[in-house]
Write a protein that holds these residues in place. Structure first.
Motif, PDB file in Angstrom:
ATOM      1  N   ALA A  27       0.764  -1.219   0.143  1.00 60.17           N
ATOM      2  CA  ALA A  27       0.082  -0.003   0.162  1.00 60.17           C
ATOM      3  C   ALA A  27       0.789   1.321  -0.061  1.00 60.17           C
ATOM      4  CB  ALA A  27      -0.896   0.105   1.228  1.00 60.17           C
ATOM      5  N   TRP A 131      -5.473  -1.930   5.199  1.00 59.66           N
ATOM      6  CA  TRP A 131      -4.942  -1.136   4.100  1.00 59.66           C
ATOM      7  C   TRP A 131      -5.804  -1.533   2.903  1.00 59.66           C
ATOM      8  CZ3 TRP A 131      -3.087  -4.518   7.279  1.00 59.66           C
ATOM      9  CH2 TRP A 131      -1.896  -4.297   8.044  1.00 59.66           C
ATOM     10  N   ARG A 132      -5.736  -0.264   1.891  1.00 55.46           N
ATOM     11  CA  ARG A 132      -6.521  -0.316   0.460  1.00 55.46           C
ATOM     12  C   ARG A 132      -5.256  -0.196  -0.481  1.00 55.46           C
ATOM     13  NH1 ARG A 132     -12.714   1.956   0.526  1.00 55.46           N
ATOM     14  NH2 ARG A 132     -13.348   0.330   2.166  1.00 55.46           N
ATOM     15  N   PHE A 133      -5.427  -0.773  -1.624  1.00 52.29           N
ATOM     16  CA  PHE A 133      -4.485  -0.582  -2.584  1.00 52.29           C
ATOM     17  C   PHE A 133      -4.598  -1.237  -3.863  1.00 52.29           C
ATOM     18  CE2 PHE A 133      -3.193  -4.102   0.107  1.00 52.29           C
ATOM     19  CZ  PHE A 133      -2.773  -5.076  -0.857  1.00 52.29           C
ATOM     20  N   ARG A 139      -8.910  -3.174  -7.279  1.00 56.07           N
ATOM     21  CA  ARG A 139      -8.966  -2.461  -6.172  1.00 56.07           C
ATOM     22  C   ARG A 139      -8.895  -3.380  -5.024  1.00 56.07           C
ATOM     23  NH1 ARG A 139     -12.972   0.789  -5.761  1.00 56.07           N
ATOM     24  NH2 ARG A 139     -11.965   1.650  -3.513  1.00 56.07           N
ATOM     25  N   GLU A 141      -8.984  -4.327  -0.445  1.00 55.57           N
ATOM     26  CA  GLU A 141      -8.825  -4.158   0.872  1.00 55.57           C
ATOM     27  C   GLU A 141      -8.366  -5.314   1.588  1.00 55.57           C
ATOM     28  OE1 GLU A 141     -11.732  -1.752   3.110  1.00 55.57           O
ATOM     29  OE2 GLU A 141     -12.368  -3.718   4.078  1.00 55.57           O
TER      30      GLU A 141
END
Length: 208
Positions: A27, A131-133, A139, A141
């Motif tokens: 991330a 975390w998000r990336f 996409r 999470e």
């Protein structure tokens, strides 16, 4: 109606730091800790469980949410199921709001039949590090959950520890989720697919 698609992995507690480093690198920033308390409701005879439905009230830092989850599938740690979620004013279910959101006739019928006898059966309390990336164009999470499931039964409180990873597909191709899992498993030893969700673990404590 939404369809939740996520991979759950059992996380050996001693590997939590390694998983944290992996997601922070992916991330480009540290994870955000979110304390969560979840109350699960059913009848004394566990009618909702018999209908393969889970009804949850969740306390988050931003307020309360109620969630109804219908029957789904779980294989190799990959979970897919229908869910309906709405905000509520406080620590109580709002059936009219949930009924308006639910577009599955069988799930709604089971909920309405159980409503007069519903009570809290167990709860989960844990800290979720988030975390998000983006990964392979999708996409995602990622979450590390650590805490416990508790259920009052026969004059005692039964407990089961929570230490797991959830990888949820927010948008994009499901293949990216599997590719990320493979990369994560190569970097963090000891991860195994978790086909039993937190609600099922709570029900097992009730029935033990």
């Amino acid at each position: 109606m939404g369809i939740e698609r996520e991979i759950k992995l059992a996380l050996p507690p001693e590997q939590a730091a390694a998983a944290d480093r992996f997601f922070t690198a992916a991330a480009g920033a540290p994870g955000r800790d979110v304390p969560l308390a979840n109350l699960y409701f059913d009848t004394p005879s566990l009618a909702l469980a018999g209908a393969k439905i889970a009804l949850r009230l969740r306390k988050t830092p931003d307020g309360w949410l109620q969630t109804l989850k219908a029957a789904g599938t779980a294989e190799g740690g990959m979970h897919s199921r229908h869910e309906w979620e709405t905000a509520v004013a406080g620590e109580s279910l709002e059936f009219d709001t949930l009924a308006a959101a639910c577009d599955d006739a069988s799930a709604l019928a089971a909920l309405r039949a159980a409503a007069p006898e519903l009570g809290e059966r167990f709860r989960t309390t844990f800290v979720r590090r988030l975390w998000r990336f983006e990964f392979d164009g999708a996409r995602i999470e990622a979450a590390i959950d650590r805490g416990e499931v508790t259920a009052p039964a026969e004059g005692e409180t039964r407990r089961d520890a929570i230490s797991e990873i959830e990888l949820e597909l927010l948008d994009g191709d499901e293949r990216a989720l599997h590719a990320l899992t493979a990369k994560l498993s190569a970097a963090v030893p000891g991860l195994t697919p978790e086909n039993v969700n937190k609600a099922q673990r709570g029900y097992r404590l009730c029935a033990r």
